[in-house]
Scaffold this motif. Sequence first.
Motif, PDB file in Angstrom:
ATOM      1  N   TRP A 141       0.889  -1.288   0.038  1.00 22.85           N
ATOM      2  CA  TRP A 141       0.034  -0.144  -0.017  1.00 22.85           C
ATOM      3  C   TRP A 141       0.778   1.268  -0.130  1.00 22.85           C
ATOM      4  O   TRP A 141       1.455   1.618   1.009  1.00 22.85           O
ATOM      5  N   GLY A 142       1.051   1.933  -1.158  1.00 22.98           N
ATOM      6  CA  GLY A 142       1.937   3.182  -1.218  1.00 22.98           C
ATOM      7  C   GLY A 142       3.425   2.828  -0.994  1.00 22.98           C
ATOM      8  O   GLY A 142       4.067   3.422  -0.406  1.00 22.98           O
ATOM      9  N   HIS A 143       3.773   1.434  -1.398  1.00 22.50           N
ATOM     10  CA  HIS A 143       5.114   1.008  -0.865  1.00 22.50           C
ATOM     11  C   HIS A 143       5.662   0.253  -2.205  1.00 22.50           C
ATOM     12  O   HIS A 143       5.020  -0.773  -2.608  1.00 22.50           O
ATOM     13  N   ASN A 144       6.874   0.445  -2.595  1.00 24.58           N
ATOM     14  CA  ASN A 144       7.360  -0.309  -3.768  1.00 24.58           C
ATOM     15  C   ASN A 144       9.079  -0.530  -3.118  1.00 24.58           C
ATOM     16  O   ASN A 144       9.955   0.123  -3.424  1.00 24.58           O
ATOM     17  N   PRO A 145       9.114  -1.740  -2.687  1.00 29.74           N
ATOM     18  CA  PRO A 145      10.497  -2.202  -2.182  1.00 29.74           C
ATOM     19  C   PRO A 145      11.530  -2.373  -3.207  1.00 29.74           C
ATOM     20  O   PRO A 145      12.731  -2.107  -3.011  1.00 29.74           O
ATOM     21  N   ALA A 146      11.074  -2.307  -4.450  1.00 27.59           N
ATOM     22  CA  ALA A 146      12.166  -2.596  -5.800  1.00 27.59           C
ATOM     23  C   ALA A 146      12.943  -1.034  -5.904  1.00 27.59           C
ATOM     24  O   ALA A 146      13.993  -1.068  -6.453  1.00 27.59           O
ATOM     25  N   GLN A 147      12.223  -0.054  -5.530  1.00 29.19           N
ATOM     26  CA  GLN A 147      12.820   1.317  -5.687  1.00 29.19           C
ATOM     27  C   GLN A 147      13.277   2.062  -4.336  1.00 29.19           C
ATOM     28  O   GLN A 147      14.008   2.919  -4.490  1.00 29.19           O
ATOM     29  N   SER A 148      12.576   1.522  -3.336  1.00 28.02           N
ATOM     30  CA  SER A 148      12.761   2.380  -2.136  1.00 28.02           C
ATOM     31  C   SER A 148      13.759   2.000  -1.134  1.00 28.02           C
ATOM     32  O   SER A 148      13.924   2.745  -0.360  1.00 28.02           O
ATOM     33  N   GLY A 149      14.630   0.908  -1.432  1.00 28.24           N
ATOM     34  CA  GLY A 149      15.705   0.529  -0.726  1.00 28.24           C
ATOM     35  C   GLY A 149      15.609  -0.742   0.226  1.00 28.24           C
ATOM     36  O   GLY A 149      16.418  -0.979   1.070  1.00 28.24           O
ATOM     37  N   ASP A 150      14.171  -1.077   0.514  1.00 28.97           N
ATOM     38  CA  ASP A 150      13.844  -1.978   1.366  1.00 28.97           C
ATOM     39  C   ASP A 150      14.194  -3.426   0.909  1.00 28.97           C
ATOM     40  O   ASP A 150      13.405  -4.351   0.545  1.00 28.97           O
ATOM     41  N   PHE A 151      15.495  -3.751   0.499  1.00 30.32           N
ATOM     42  CA  PHE A 151      15.854  -4.833  -0.656  1.00 30.32           C
ATOM     43  C   PHE A 151      15.821  -6.435   0.231  1.00 30.32           C
ATOM     44  O   PHE A 151      15.048  -7.349  -0.347  1.00 30.32           O
ATOM     45  N   PRO A 152      15.981  -6.560   1.631  1.00 26.17           N
ATOM     46  CA  PRO A 152      15.628  -7.645   2.091  1.00 26.17           C
ATOM     47  C   PRO A 152      14.394  -7.934   1.955  1.00 26.17           C
ATOM     48  O   PRO A 152      13.766  -8.953   2.116  1.00 26.17           O
ATOM     49  N   GLU A 153      13.383  -7.234   2.155  1.00 24.37           N
ATOM     50  CA  GLU A 153      12.140  -7.372   2.043  1.00 24.37           C
ATOM     51  C   GLU A 153      11.602  -7.628   0.660  1.00 24.37           C
ATOM     52  O   GLU A 153      10.883  -8.490   0.348  1.00 24.37           O
ATOM     53  N   HIS A 154      12.330  -6.714  -0.465  1.00 26.55           N
ATOM     54  CA  HIS A 154      12.032  -6.987  -1.831  1.00 26.55           C
ATOM     55  C   HIS A 154      12.484  -8.556  -2.207  1.00 26.55           C
ATOM     56  O   HIS A 154      11.650  -9.147  -2.997  1.00 26.55           O
ATOM     57  N   TRP A 155      13.830  -8.914  -1.671  1.00 27.38           N
ATOM     58  CA  TRP A 155      14.173 -10.333  -1.968  1.00 27.38           C
ATOM     59  C   TRP A 155      13.244 -11.230  -1.341  1.00 27.38           C
ATOM     60  O   TRP A 155      12.885 -12.396  -2.057  1.00 27.38           O
ATOM     61  N   GLY A 156      12.647 -11.034  -0.183  1.00 28.11           N
ATOM     62  CA  GLY A 156      11.756 -11.960   0.513  1.00 28.11           C
ATOM     63  C   GLY A 156      10.580 -12.107  -0.409  1.00 28.11           C
ATOM     64  O   GLY A 156      10.119 -13.288  -0.496  1.00 28.11           O
ATOM     65  N   TYR A 157       9.920 -11.053  -0.831  1.00 25.33           N
ATOM     66  CA  TYR A 157       8.826 -11.065  -1.626  1.00 25.33           C
ATOM     67  C   TYR A 157       9.105 -11.852  -3.017  1.00 25.33           C
ATOM     68  O   TYR A 157       8.303 -12.785  -3.512  1.00 25.33           O
ATOM     69  N   GLN A 158      10.148 -11.746  -3.719  1.00 30.70           N
ATOM     70  CA  GLN A 158      10.663 -12.414  -4.966  1.00 30.70           C
ATOM     71  C   GLN A 158      10.697 -14.007  -4.465  1.00 30.70           C
ATOM     72  O   GLN A 158       9.964 -14.852  -5.183  1.00 30.70           O
ATOM     73  N   ASP A 159      11.372 -14.261  -3.581  1.00 29.41           N
ATOM     74  CA  ASP A 159      11.203 -15.586  -3.054  1.00 29.41           C
ATOM     75  C   ASP A 159       9.975 -16.319  -2.845  1.00 29.41           C
ATOM     76  O   ASP A 159       9.770 -17.279  -2.952  1.00 29.41           O
ATOM     77  N   LEU A 160       9.196 -15.459  -2.226  1.00 30.54           N
ATOM     78  CA  LEU A 160       7.588 -15.910  -1.809  1.00 30.54           C
ATOM     79  C   LEU A 160       6.888 -16.146  -3.137  1.00 30.54           C
ATOM     80  O   LEU A 160       6.501 -17.527  -3.064  1.00 30.54           O
ATOM     81  N   PHE A 161       6.878 -15.336  -3.917  1.00 33.73           N
ATOM     82  CA  PHE A 161       6.090 -15.458  -5.067  1.00 33.73           C
ATOM     83  C   PHE A 161       6.673 -16.629  -6.201  1.00 33.73           C
ATOM     84  O   PHE A 161       6.147 -17.305  -6.885  1.00 33.73           O
ATOM     85  N   ALA A 162       8.155 -16.566  -6.043  1.00 35.15           N
ATOM     86  CA  ALA A 162       8.611 -17.711  -6.924  1.00 35.15           C
ATOM     87  C   ALA A 162       8.460 -19.098  -6.484  1.00 35.15           C
ATOM     88  O   ALA A 162       8.251 -20.120  -7.055  1.00 35.15           O
ATOM     89  N   ASN A 163       8.296 -19.169  -5.094  1.00 36.89           N
ATOM     90  CA  ASN A 163       8.153 -20.622  -4.556  1.00 36.89           C
ATOM     91  C   ASN A 163       6.677 -20.776  -4.296  1.00 36.89           C
ATOM     92  O   ASN A 163       6.516 -22.252  -3.757  1.00 36.89           O
ATOM     93  N   ASP A 164       5.869 -19.929  -4.392  1.00 35.24           N
ATOM     94  CA  ASP A 164       4.302 -20.150  -3.787  1.00 35.24           C
ATOM     95  C   ASP A 164       3.794 -19.535  -5.162  1.00 35.24           C
ATOM     96  O   ASP A 164       3.344 -18.331  -5.026  1.00 35.24           O
ATOM     97  N   PRO A 165       3.468 -20.204  -5.953  1.00 35.58           N
ATOM     98  CA  PRO A 165       2.407 -19.676  -6.963  1.00 35.58           C
ATOM     99  C   PRO A 165       0.934 -19.269  -6.969  1.00 35.58           C
ATOM    100  O   PRO A 165       0.357 -18.299  -7.184  1.00 35.58           O
TER     101      PRO A 165
END
Length: 756
Positions: free
Chosen positions: A169-193
């Motif tokens: 919600w008004g949050h874009n980890p891909a550009q805002s600098g929250d990269f551990p969070e961003h990587w966590g989401y990448q892993d989540l969506f890659a591993n759980d379709p």
Amino acid sequence: MSNVEYKRALCFASHANCGVRATVEDGTITKLEGDPECTVSQGRVCERMDFQLEWLDHPKRCNYPLKRVGARGSGKWERITWDQACAEIGEKLRYLADEYGPESVIFSHGTGRTDEWYEGRFFNLYGSPNLAMGGSEICWCPTYTNESATYGQFAAAFTAAKTGCVVLWGHNPAQSGDFPEHWGYQDLFANDPDAKLIVVDPRCTEYAANADVWLRLRPGTDGAMAMGWMNVIINEELYDKEFVEAWTYGFEDLKKAVQAYPPEKVAEICWVPAEKIVKAARMYATCLPAYLPWGLATDAIGRNQAQANRAKACLKALIGINKAGQTYLAPPNDVLPHATFEMPEMLSKSQRDKQLGSDRFPFHSWPSYQMISDAQSRVFHHPYFLSQNATCAQNWCAVSEAIRTGKPYPVKGLIAQASNPFSNLSNTQDVYECVKLLDLVITHEYTMTPLAMLSDYVLPAAGWLERPQLWGVGGGGPCITGVALTGEAAVPPLYERRDNYEFWRSLAEGTFDEETCEKYWSWQTTEEAYDAMLEPQGTSARGAITDPVFNPSPEEWHKMSDPKTGQLYGFGTPTGKVELRSTIIEDLFDEKEALPYYEEPFESPISTPDVAEAFPLILTAGSRVMPYYHSEYRQVNGCRDRYPEPHFQIHPETAANLGIGDGMWCWIETRRGRCLQKAKLDASVSPYTVAAQHGWWFPELPESEPWLGGWFMSNINMCTDNDPDNCCRLSGVYNVKLAQCNVHRADDVPFRSIFG
């Protein structure tokens, strides 16, 4: 044969603090790479790592103490010693305290660049309640205050792998600098379709493009959207009935309040189809566990900020709090919080009451902090005064008013550390004029920012590679994350730079008497101070590098019994429950404010149609772009080469009607002012909206008047507002997101030779 060492550090190129392994050969860092043993990032680093060695010894870095010798803004400096600088500053600070009162000195800091307890300790001893003005006032702390009043703590979650639905919600980890969070989401969506993604954002971010539901709402209508979701969830009985019945206060009142926000009405307010609102609400409430992390947008919208964040907090509570993969509050533990070191007890109540803005806007200042702290102490067994928040919440609109009018008292001095107020405060023309009115401006900084260029003293700051780092202690509760992790300095500070603790200790030695310094600034180094903070966890600054401490994080700990008293922990609120109807807000204001509601932005097509006629487009400001971090790194070649110029997004049809082509320099203009950015045509943006980047200045320009690094040229905060009447009614949080604007080609650009 060269001497090679490997150092383990935590990167502060943003606030993500990823683990870094530094190769040091004969005292010089030759390589930086991700640390695979780091618990936070597990060997991954972002692209900012590519230019950190360039930044470490960049020609634009501050290296020696400087004293202004010409007129303010003339760019004329004298190099002096730290001892001379701190002695002279201390003398001036004592004079201001004697002549105008210690409250006449204020403080400003940046995002994730300092540990707040240093300045808290200094200002509490000095006697000023006015810290900190800057980014925190419109970033994280507003949510922190609202959620603490609702749950007793800030809501955090770090179990994304178990999450069935993520709401950005008004949050874009891909550009805002929250990269551990961003990587966590990448892993989540890659591993759980089957995991679902909902994005609430006026812009089509990287995540919005791949979302199951993207709600492209009208900027500033977040509160209405949250109320609409709750209308669906409550009326369709999708909420967690067991949790709501046992652990919430005011549910029936909230149920009545949300009836005013059926999806059809919210659709009209937010400009989003009602069926998409219903779909998102149902998905959030049924694809459990569902996680709605913090997002900056609702902290920075001004007028409706507190109630929008309250609505989001209540929305989280409807599906249950303290569940893995969902909204989670770190449990009580034995970590010493920041307040133990800030020593808030040294600041008398009479001085706290002088905090600027606390009379008119008590929800984001000492009146609410004390009430929240009293409620929390039942769970945490000590009053810690919400220290992380109390040192991050000075009201800029009240500060500006006091500087200009001398009421309720004069403001004469400013200490700024790792902060660029010309970027993080609204109405930058007002910022400039206010700084020029001050008697004393002190800056501890990495580079000559526009504020540093107007300072009386500029003291050089050591960067993250030159100082030990501490991550995870303090924050939203005694320990927000349940983790204590440290990093070591890769090299000693270069030139005459000093780290954050050493700056405040040096300033204290110049300001206070010897007995005070010996008593309250006894640690000789930052590492010694960290040792004291980590002692309750049975470790040290060195020990936590290789053996980070993890506190147990049981689910539903609010149901657990306190081993000392036998009572249930419950929640750190006055009722011991999640307060959907806030007793704290009701005590501070009235019963109307105790429940969330939606209010139009101070300036919009609905609230100010006459303004919208002259300024027909809705400005949403503050877009981030990698690899910058807020206003940092504009002078670094490795960064600037990748993204050399500021851009704003505009719909192609809107641009065509205005005679604007892709890549054209344009003026973005509001009733406050205007700035220059380049048009980027983007069909995903609403035809009625433009989205502008923040943080832009031009360090390559002269450092003297009138240029001062081009602070005014492309700075979107030339267009934003800080009128107290337009701020959040509860908290006084100013608006750096929204305005009515117009856009036109910059055929009259007076800086053509610079911009090309």
